[in-house]
Design a protein around this motif. Structure first.
Motif, mmCIF file in Angstrom:
data_model
loop_
_atom_site.group_PDB
_atom_site.id
_atom_site.type_symbol
_atom_site.label_atom_id
_atom_site.label_comp_id
_atom_site.label_asym_id
_atom_site.label_seq_id
_atom_site.Cartn_x
_atom_site.Cartn_y
_atom_site.Cartn_z
ATOM 1 N N GLY A 95 17.246 -10.599 -54.418
ATOM 2 C CA GLY A 95 18.174 -11.615 -53.943
ATOM 3 C C GLY A 95 19.250 -11.990 -54.955
ATOM 4 N N GLY A 96 19.689 -11.036 -55.754
ATOM 5 C CA GLY A 96 20.713 -11.312 -56.749
ATOM 6 C C GLY A 96 20.196 -11.936 -58.032
ATOM 7 N N VAL A 97 18.879 -12.043 -58.155
ATOM 8 C CA VAL A 97 18.283 -12.678 -59.336
ATOM 9 C C VAL A 97 17.478 -11.638 -60.117
ATOM 10 C CG1 VAL A 97 16.745 -14.498 -60.170
ATOM 11 C CG2 VAL A 97 18.140 -14.882 -58.121
ATOM 12 N N TYR A 98 17.737 -11.573 -61.431
ATOM 13 C CA TYR A 98 16.952 -10.751 -62.346
ATOM 14 C C TYR A 98 15.764 -11.580 -62.826
ATOM 15 C CZ TYR A 98 21.155 -7.854 -62.786
ATOM 16 O OH TYR A 98 22.238 -7.055 -62.535
ATOM 17 N N TYR A 99 14.597 -10.979 -62.855
ATOM 18 C CA TYR A 99 13.384 -11.615 -63.382
ATOM 19 C C TYR A 99 12.811 -10.708 -64.466
ATOM 20 C CZ TYR A 99 13.552 -14.200 -58.979
ATOM 21 O OH TYR A 99 13.944 -14.972 -57.922
ATOM 22 N N TRP A 100 12.130 -11.288 -65.438
ATOM 23 C CA TRP A 100 11.484 -10.499 -66.476
ATOM 24 C C TRP A 100 10.422 -11.321 -67.177
ATOM 25 C CZ3 TRP A 100 16.369 -12.478 -66.850
ATOM 26 C CH2 TRP A 100 16.607 -13.392 -67.872
ATOM 27 N N GLN A 101 9.565 -10.625 -67.899
ATOM 28 C CA GLN A 101 8.546 -11.258 -68.730
ATOM 29 C C GLN A 101 9.152 -11.422 -70.123
ATOM 30 O OE1 GLN A 101 4.940 -9.020 -69.930
ATOM 31 N NE2 GLN A 101 3.872 -10.464 -68.597
ATOM 32 N N ASP A 102 9.028 -12.614 -70.704
ATOM 33 C CA ASP A 102 9.736 -12.959 -71.936
ATOM 34 C C ASP A 102 8.778 -13.594 -72.938
ATOM 35 O OD1 ASP A 102 11.498 -14.542 -73.776
ATOM 36 O OD2 ASP A 102 13.052 -13.805 -72.411
ATOM 37 N N ASN A 103 8.902 -13.206 -74.209
ATOM 38 C CA ASN A 103 8.019 -13.693 -75.254
ATOM 39 C C ASN A 103 8.752 -14.554 -76.287
ATOM 40 O OD1 ASN A 103 5.576 -13.944 -76.639
ATOM 41 N ND2 ASN A 103 5.966 -12.151 -77.891
ATOM 42 N N ILE A 136 7.650 -16.038 -67.418
ATOM 43 C CA ILE A 136 8.593 -15.407 -66.493
ATOM 44 C C ILE A 136 9.921 -16.146 -66.599
ATOM 45 C CG2 ILE A 136 9.116 -14.830 -64.098
ATOM 46 C CD1 ILE A 136 6.694 -13.318 -65.289
ATOM 47 N N TRP A 137 10.989 -15.396 -66.846
ATOM 48 C CA TRP A 137 12.332 -15.947 -66.936
ATOM 49 C C TRP A 137 13.187 -15.288 -65.863
ATOM 50 C CZ3 TRP A 137 14.883 -18.784 -71.125
ATOM 51 C CH2 TRP A 137 13.982 -19.389 -71.993
ATOM 52 N N SER A 138 14.342 -15.907 -65.584
ATOM 53 C CA SER A 138 15.228 -15.322 -64.569
ATOM 54 C C SER A 138 16.693 -15.598 -64.908
ATOM 55 C CB SER A 138 14.906 -15.886 -63.191
ATOM 56 O OG SER A 138 15.204 -17.276 -63.145
ATOM 57 N N TYR A 139 17.551 -14.806 -64.297
ATOM 58 C CA TYR A 139 18.998 -14.967 -64.400
ATOM 59 C C TYR A 139 19.592 -14.721 -63.033
ATOM 60 C CZ TYR A 139 23.832 -13.614 -65.165
ATOM 61 O OH TYR A 139 25.197 -13.500 -65.069
ATOM 62 N N ASP A 140 20.300 -15.694 -62.480
ATOM 63 C CA ASP A 140 20.917 -15.569 -61.161
ATOM 64 C C ASP A 140 22.296 -14.960 -61.320
ATOM 65 O OD1 ASP A 140 21.990 -15.848 -58.623
ATOM 66 O OD2 ASP A 140 21.235 -17.874 -58.334
ATOM 67 N N SER A 141 22.450 -13.720 -60.879
ATOM 68 C CA SER A 141 23.720 -13.011 -61.041
ATOM 69 C C SER A 141 24.757 -13.415 -59.997
ATOM 70 C CB SER A 141 23.486 -11.498 -60.975
ATOM 71 O OG SER A 141 23.050 -11.114 -59.672
ATOM 72 N N THR A 142 24.365 -14.252 -59.036
ATOM 73 C CA THR A 142 25.316 -14.661 -57.999
ATOM 74 C C THR A 142 26.117 -15.884 -58.399
ATOM 75 O OG1 THR A 142 23.706 -16.076 -56.857
ATOM 76 C CG2 THR A 142 23.791 -13.742 -56.213
#
Length: 82
Positions: free
Chosen positions: A60-68, A75-81
Motif C-alpha cells: 500500500g505504498g508503505v515500506y516496512y522493515w525490521q530495525d535494530n 518493526i519500522w515503516s516509511y510511507d512513500s505516498t
C-alpha cells in the motif's frame, strides 16, 4: 555502491525489488522499480541508520522493515505516498 556487498533477503513486489545489503557498512534497505529503473544510480536507499535494517516488505505504498537502531529488533515503516 559496493558490488560485493552481502545481500540479505531480496524480495519482489510486482515490479518493485527490495533488499538489504551491507554496502554502506551496516545492513540498509534498498529499492528498485524495474519498470522505471534506468541504471544502478536510480536505486532508492530506504534506510541509512548505523545499525542494521533488514527483512523489507512493501504494501500500500508503505515500506516496512525490521530495525535494530534502539538495541532491540522493532518493526519500522516509511510511507512513500506522503
Amino acid at each position: 555502491r559496493t558490488n560485493n556487498a552481502p545481500v540479505l533477503d531480496m524480495r519482489l513486489f510486482g515490479s518493485l525489488v527490495l533488499w538489504s545489503d551491507k554496502s554502506e557498512g551496516s545492513y540498509d534497505i534498498w529499492a528498485a522499480d524495474l519498470d522505471t529503473m534506468v541504471d544502478e544510480n536510480t536505486y532508492l536507499q530506504v534506510t541509512s541508520e548505523s545499525h542494521d535494517q533488514r527483512y523489507p516488505y512493501f504494501f500500500g505504498g508503505v515500506y516496512y522493515w525490521q530495525d535494530n537502531r534502539n538495541g532491540k529488533w522493532e518493526i519500522w515503516s516509511y510511507d512513500s505516498t506522503k
